[in-house]
Design a protein around this motif. Structure first.
Motif, PDB file in Angstrom:
ATOM      1  N   VAL A 125      50.791  39.334  37.694  1.00 23.15           N
ATOM      2  CA  VAL A 125      50.445  40.733  37.480  1.00 23.15           C
ATOM      3  C   VAL A 125      49.257  41.105  38.368  1.00 23.15           C
ATOM      4  O   VAL A 125      48.407  40.261  38.690  1.00 23.15           O
ATOM      5  N   ARG A 126      49.197  42.377  38.769  1.00 22.34           N
ATOM      6  CA  ARG A 126      48.054  42.887  39.541  1.00 22.34           C
ATOM      7  C   ARG A 126      47.798  44.334  39.156  1.00 22.34           C
ATOM      8  O   ARG A 126      48.667  45.020  38.592  1.00 22.34           O
ATOM      9  N   ALA A 127      46.593  44.796  39.477  1.00 20.34           N
ATOM     10  CA  ALA A 127      46.194  46.180  39.217  1.00 20.34           C
ATOM     11  C   ALA A 127      46.322  46.993  40.505  1.00 20.34           C
ATOM     12  O   ALA A 127      46.114  46.473  41.606  1.00 20.34           O
ATOM     13  N   GLU A 128      46.634  48.294  40.352  1.00 18.53           N
ATOM     14  CA  GLU A 128      46.795  49.201  41.494  1.00 18.53           C
ATOM     15  C   GLU A 128      46.162  50.543  41.157  1.00 18.53           C
ATOM     16  O   GLU A 128      46.250  51.023  40.028  1.00 18.53           O
ATOM     17  N   ARG A 129      45.528  51.131  42.200  1.00 21.57           N
ATOM     18  CA  ARG A 129      44.953  52.485  42.060  1.00 21.57           C
ATOM     19  C   ARG A 129      45.036  53.168  43.423  1.00 21.57           C
ATOM     20  O   ARG A 129      44.199  52.932  44.288  1.00 21.57           O
ATOM     21  N   GLY A 130      46.056  53.965  43.566  1.00 23.26           N
ATOM     22  CA  GLY A 130      46.277  54.573  44.873  1.00 23.26           C
ATOM     23  C   GLY A 130      46.586  53.498  45.900  1.00 23.26           C
ATOM     24  O   GLY A 130      47.503  52.692  45.748  1.00 23.26           O
ATOM     25  N   ALA A 131      45.780  53.475  46.962  1.00 18.93           N
ATOM     26  CA  ALA A 131      45.950  52.463  48.008  1.00 18.93           C
ATOM     27  C   ALA A 131      45.200  51.178  47.691  1.00 18.93           C
ATOM     28  O   ALA A 131      45.315  50.200  48.435  1.00 18.93           O
TER      29      ALA A 131
END
Length: 344
Positions: free
Chosen positions: A117-123
């Motif tokens: 799993v990973r986190a994403e915020r826009g780019a």
């Protein structure tokens, strides 16, 4: 002098170009690597495996002054496969991914599965966090049997229930843990079916029980036992006899009593043979010749007896028995006179 000066300028210009190229490469590298390390990774990952449930959860990424939400993506792979996206767990807002659908496992229960799993915020994205592999039947907690119904049956208990979940590549066996009042727990099993007739209780009383499932599969060694069902207590009464048993007991008692009655009568008859004969023997009757004489006393008795007797008949003595019912006695008189009869 002019040649020497122009050479120095060329060398300085070359160094400047080299420095500019190095700075550009460094800036480009930082531009590529910078966004991938600007979000922290999700922490405290947890995999919940219970029966057929498969749920991955983690703590939210702590970011202050958020103008846009942090999203999360989950990927998985089997032992020999590449990473694959999980369709319903790509760029999700909640820090949880439920792989269970319609009470069916998303992954094959005997496959080794690895998640990340990973986190994403826009780019901006975080690094992938990889969790240890798991296997559903090997690592999942097996729950207790469902909807347990216990029916007291005099000296036994009828137990019915449902399996913890449906299995395609394995099977369940069941154990019953029971005890009387505060006594020592006992175990019966394994039973192959979800309908159990528990019997052979030592004595009547209050009995409590729990049912436990055991999962058996070719690729799960040793078999895995699940959780115990809630405690259920019931009263066991004294052993009741069936109609067949009652009939057999009645017939046995009847013939046994008849045998001893006949045997007792035999011994009584042997011991009191004389009195019994005296009681049941009829009194001696009067011979017909005597009856005729009594009816006609004028006829000579000796001549009448001699006429109706054969030449071979002889009388050496004559006994007269007189019965007196009033005094309940028998008087026997014996004629001592010897009568000589000569043939004609």
């Amino acid at each position: 002098m002019q040649s020497r000066g122009s050479g120095a300028c060329w060398a300085a210009s070359l160094q400047l170009h080299i420095l500019l190229c190095y700075c550009c490469c460094l800036s480009f590298t930082l531009a590529l690597a910078g966004p991938r390390t600007q979000l922290p990774v999700p922490q405290n990952q947890r995999i919940h495996l219970y029966n057929l449930e498969q749920v991955l959860s983690w703590d939210p990424v702590p970011i202050s002054n958020l103008k846009s939400p942090v999203l999360y993506s989950v990927e998985y792979h089997y032992t020999t496969n590449n990473w694959m996206k999980e369709a319903h767990c790509t760029r999700i807002a909640e820090p949880v991914c439920n792989f269970t659908a319609a009470n069916q496992p998303h992954f094959q229960p005997h496959f080794n599965v690895t998640l990340r799993v990973r986190a994403e915020r826009g780019a901006l994205v975080s690094d992938w966090v990889v969790m240890p592999w798991f296997q559903q039947y090997l690592n999942a907690t097996i729950g207790p049997p469902l909807d347990v119904v216990v029916t007291p049956l005099n000296d036994s208990l009828g137990i019915r229930f449902k399996p913890p979940f449906n299995v395609d590549s394995g099977k369940f066996k069941y154990y019953v843990h029971y005890w009387k009042d505060e006594g020592k727990p006992m175990v019966q099993g394994p039973f192959p079916d979800s309908a159990i007739h528990l019997k052979d209780f030592d004595s009547p009383g209050n009995y409590c029980l729990q049912v436990q499932a055991e999962l058996t599969a070719n690729y799960v060694k040793p078999p895995r036992r699940g959780l115990l069902s809630p405690i259920s207590c019931h009263k066991i009464s004294a052993k009741a006899l069936t109609k067949v048993q009652q009939t057999l007991i009645i017939i046995s008692v009847f013939f046994t009593s008849l045998f001893f009655l006949v045997l007792g009568c035999y011994f009584v008859a042997q011991k009191f043979q004389g009195p019994i004969k005296h009681v049941f023997q009829s009194p001696p009757g009067i011979p017909p010749q005597i009856k005729e004489y009594l009816s006609d006393p004028d006829e000579p008795i000796l001549e009448a007896l001699d006429k109706k007797s054969s030449p071979e008949d002889r009388w050496d003595s004559l006994s007269v028995v007189i019965s007196c019912p009033e005094e309940d006695q028998t008087i026997q008189g014996h004629l001592s006179t010897i009568i000589q009869i000569t043939p004609n």
